[in-house]
Design an enzyme around this catalytic site. Structure first.
Site, short mmCIF file in Angstrom:
data_model
loop_
_atom_site.label_atom_id
_atom_site.label_comp_id
_atom_site.label_asym_id
_atom_site.label_seq_id
_atom_site.Cartn_x
_atom_site.Cartn_y
_atom_site.Cartn_z
N ASN A 269 -5.02 12.58 1.02
CA ASN A 269 -4.18 11.68 1.80
C ASN A 269 -5.05 10.92 2.78
O ASN A 269 -6.27 11.12 2.82
CB ASN A 269 -3.08 12.46 2.53
CG ASN A 269 -1.97 11.56 3.04
OD1 ASN A 269 -1.50 10.65 2.35
ND2 ASN A 269 -1.57 11.78 4.28
N LYS A 270 -4.44 10.06 3.58
CA LYS A 270 -5.16 9.21 4.51
C LYS A 270 -6.16 10.01 5.35
O LYS A 270 -5.85 11.12 5.79
CB LYS A 270 -4.16 8.51 5.44
CG LYS A 270 -4.74 7.53 6.41
CD LYS A 270 -5.68 6.55 5.78
CE LYS A 270 -4.97 5.73 4.70
NZ LYS A 270 -5.96 4.87 3.99
N ARG B 110 -7.72 -0.18 -6.49
CA ARG B 110 -8.04 0.85 -5.49
C ARG B 110 -8.20 2.18 -6.23
O ARG B 110 -7.45 2.46 -7.16
CB ARG B 110 -6.95 0.97 -4.40
CG ARG B 110 -6.87 -0.25 -3.49
CD ARG B 110 -5.85 -0.04 -2.39
NE ARG B 110 -6.33 0.92 -1.39
CZ ARG B 110 -5.53 1.49 -0.48
NH1 ARG B 110 -4.21 1.21 -0.47
NH2 ARG B 110 -6.01 2.34 0.42
N ASP C 280 -1.78 10.83 -1.80
CA ASP C 280 -2.15 9.82 -2.79
C ASP C 280 -2.47 10.47 -4.12
O ASP C 280 -2.45 9.82 -5.16
CB ASP C 280 -3.36 9.03 -2.28
CG ASP C 280 -2.94 8.13 -1.14
OD1 ASP C 280 -2.62 6.97 -1.40
OD2 ASP C 280 -2.85 8.63 -0.01
N GLN D 269 -1.76 2.17 10.04
CA GLN D 269 -0.51 2.21 9.27
C GLN D 269 0.59 2.95 10.06
O GLN D 269 1.77 2.67 9.89
CB GLN D 269 -0.71 2.94 7.93
CG GLN D 269 -1.50 2.16 6.91
CD GLN D 269 -2.98 2.44 6.95
OE1 GLN D 269 -3.55 2.71 8.02
NE2 GLN D 269 -3.64 2.36 5.81
N ARG E 277 0.86 -1.16 0.00
CA ARG E 277 0.00 0.00 0.00
C ARG E 277 0.92 1.23 0.00
O ARG E 277 2.13 1.11 0.08
CB ARG E 277 -0.98 0.02 1.19
CG ARG E 277 -0.56 -0.72 2.44
CD ARG E 277 0.43 -0.10 3.32
NE ARG E 277 0.19 1.32 3.49
CZ ARG E 277 1.19 2.15 3.65
NH1 ARG E 277 2.41 1.74 3.66
NH2 ARG E 277 0.99 3.42 3.78
N GLY E 278 0.27 2.44 -0.12
CA GLY E 278 1.07 3.64 -0.31
C GLY E 278 1.15 3.91 -1.81
O GLY E 278 1.44 3.01 -2.62
N ALA E 279 0.86 5.16 -2.19
CA ALA E 279 0.72 5.51 -3.61
C ALA E 279 1.88 5.07 -4.49
O ALA E 279 1.67 4.37 -5.50
CB ALA E 279 0.44 7.00 -3.74
O1 MRU Z 1 -4.43 3.27 2.48
P1 MRU Z 1 -2.96 3.44 2.32
O2 MRU Z 1 -2.16 2.81 3.41
O3 MRU Z 1 -2.48 3.03 0.95
O4 MRU Z 1 -2.74 5.04 2.42
C1 MRU Z 1 -1.46 5.53 2.28
C2 MRU Z 1 -1.38 7.00 2.44
O5 MRU Z 1 -2.34 7.72 2.63
C3 MRU Z 1 -0.01 7.60 2.24
O6 MRU Z 1 0.15 8.73 3.04
C4 MRU Z 1 0.17 7.99 0.77
O7 MRU Z 1 -0.15 6.90 -0.04
C5 MRU Z 1 1.55 8.46 0.46
S1 MRU Z 1 2.67 7.18 0.49
C6 MRU Z 1 4.15 7.89 0.11
#
Ligand code: MRU
Length: 368
Positions: free
Chosen positions: A259-260, A95, A249, A208, A54-56
């Protein structure tokens, strides 16, 4: 990054078997360190959907490898391209919010336009996956170097004292390939001997922050404290936060940052307490097509089980525990949008800019 003395990145082609892509399965962390494998495009889809990765930035690279694995499988098919395109259509739906997923798949489909045969398809899709992987790594390293200057400035203004940085979710190397985005300046500052301490939002419902960011920082010996998501405002009011750095993201052409979930609330508290609020933005997460963020950006809604249950370790086993009524309704939005007026600046691989069209255009005219 080092784990138990060995260098790791989050995803890599198996040296011994070109048909296999290896990755760190993050659903076991921090309790178990599991290296898992991708063999098919479907595996890539599931790894992204089930958040094993996970993470963009990492989602983008995993999707790119998914197209490579599709090309491998299509090798002896009558119409390999047709198969690859059908895999791409599926992968893009894994996603909705992180723009890197769509960008990486489209880049692969563009790249294979030059292929003459199925051997070419395999070669080009692997080459493109590795290019995206290397670019993401270098973007993070550059973000680290530019972000370091922010921490150095604060350290300079409070000589001999600790610089307290708050971060939300995991925008660390586990969300990328290496270094991370929001964490890269933190790693570089620590390695440079600047006394820092990180407030780590646990980041409900999947934690996370407490599971992944805390684990990362511990591996690197960086002082940190895990806090509940609602504690940040109090810490800011109490003068215990010098700087906030989060990831993204998707960042729009005019500086709206997705973002999250919870990031927007941190930005509001930071603005109310005059705490610098920075977003680490690799250009691969900039989406210049969006002009009406609140209407156009797909905000992921995930399964209510993520809120109704919590995962943890009990008797050496990772188990799920129900933490609320079985039949109380649940809503589980995964992301929110922070408007540019609440953002001090964007830390990109090309430098730090204002969260605005002008700011982003000056650094990335090619994207406009
Ligand atoms: O749901 P996730 O864990 O994929 O969400 C991740 C985030 O919101 C991160 O902050 C974002 O993807 C940046 S990762 C460098």
């Amino acid at each position: 990054m080092f784990i138990n003395g060995k260098t790791y990145q989050t995803i890599w082609p198996d040296e011994k078997d070109k048909d296999v892509i290896k990755f760190i399965n993050q659903n076991y962390l921090p309790f178990r360190f599991v290296v898992d494998e991708l063999h098919t495009s479907e595996d890539s889809f599931n790894a992204i959907y089930e958040m094993k990765v996970r993470g963009a930035p990492l989602i983008g690279v995993t999707a790119a490898f998914g197209i490579y694995l599709a090309a491998l499988k299509a090798h002896n098919m009558a119409n390999p391209r047709e198969y690859i395109f059908s895999c791409a259509d599926k992968l893009i739906t894994a996603r909705p919010t992180a723009i890197n997923l769509r960008t990486a798949v489209i880049r692969q489909l563009e790249a294979i336009k030059t292929a003459n045969n199925s051997e070419d398809l395999i070669h080009i899709t692997l080459k493109t996956s590795l290019e995206i992987l290397d670019e993401e790594k270098e973007k993070c390293r550059q973000i680290g170097l530019h972000g370091l200057s922010l921490i150095e400035k604060i350290a300079h203004n409070k000589p001999g004292q600790t610089v307290h940085i708050l971060t939300h979710c995991n925008a660390g190397w586990l969300a990328c390939i290496d270094y991370g985005t929001a964490t890269a300046p933190i790693y570089f500052a620590h390695d440079k001997g600047i006394p820092i301490h990180v407030w780590v939002d646990e980041t409900r419902p999947r934690n996370q922050g407490s599971r992944l960011t805390a684990w990362e920082l511990k591996q690197h010996g960086i002082p940190h404290t895990v806090i509940v998501d609602n504690a940040g405002g109090h810490l800011m009011q109490s003068g215990m936060v010098d700087l906030i750095i989060v990831g993204t993201d998707r960042t729009t052409r005019s500086g709206y940052v997705v973002n999250k979930i919870g990031t927007y609330l941190k930005a509001l508290a930071a603005s109310d307490n005059h705490i610098p609020f920075y977003v680490a933005v690799p250009s691969s997460s900039i989406d210049t097509n969006i002009t009406r963020p609140f209407d156009e950006i797909p905000i992921e809604e995930r399964d209510d089980g993520e809120v109704r249950y919590i995962e943890g370790l009990a008797n050496k086993k990772i188990i799920k525990v129900q933490i609320m009524e079985s039949d109380s309704p649940v809503s589980n939005y995964g992301f929110d949008i922070t408007p540019p007026r609440l953002i001090t600046g964007l830390i990109t691989e090309k430098g730090i800019c204002e969260a605005s069209e002008e700011g982003l255009f000056n650094l990335f005219p090619e994207k406009f």
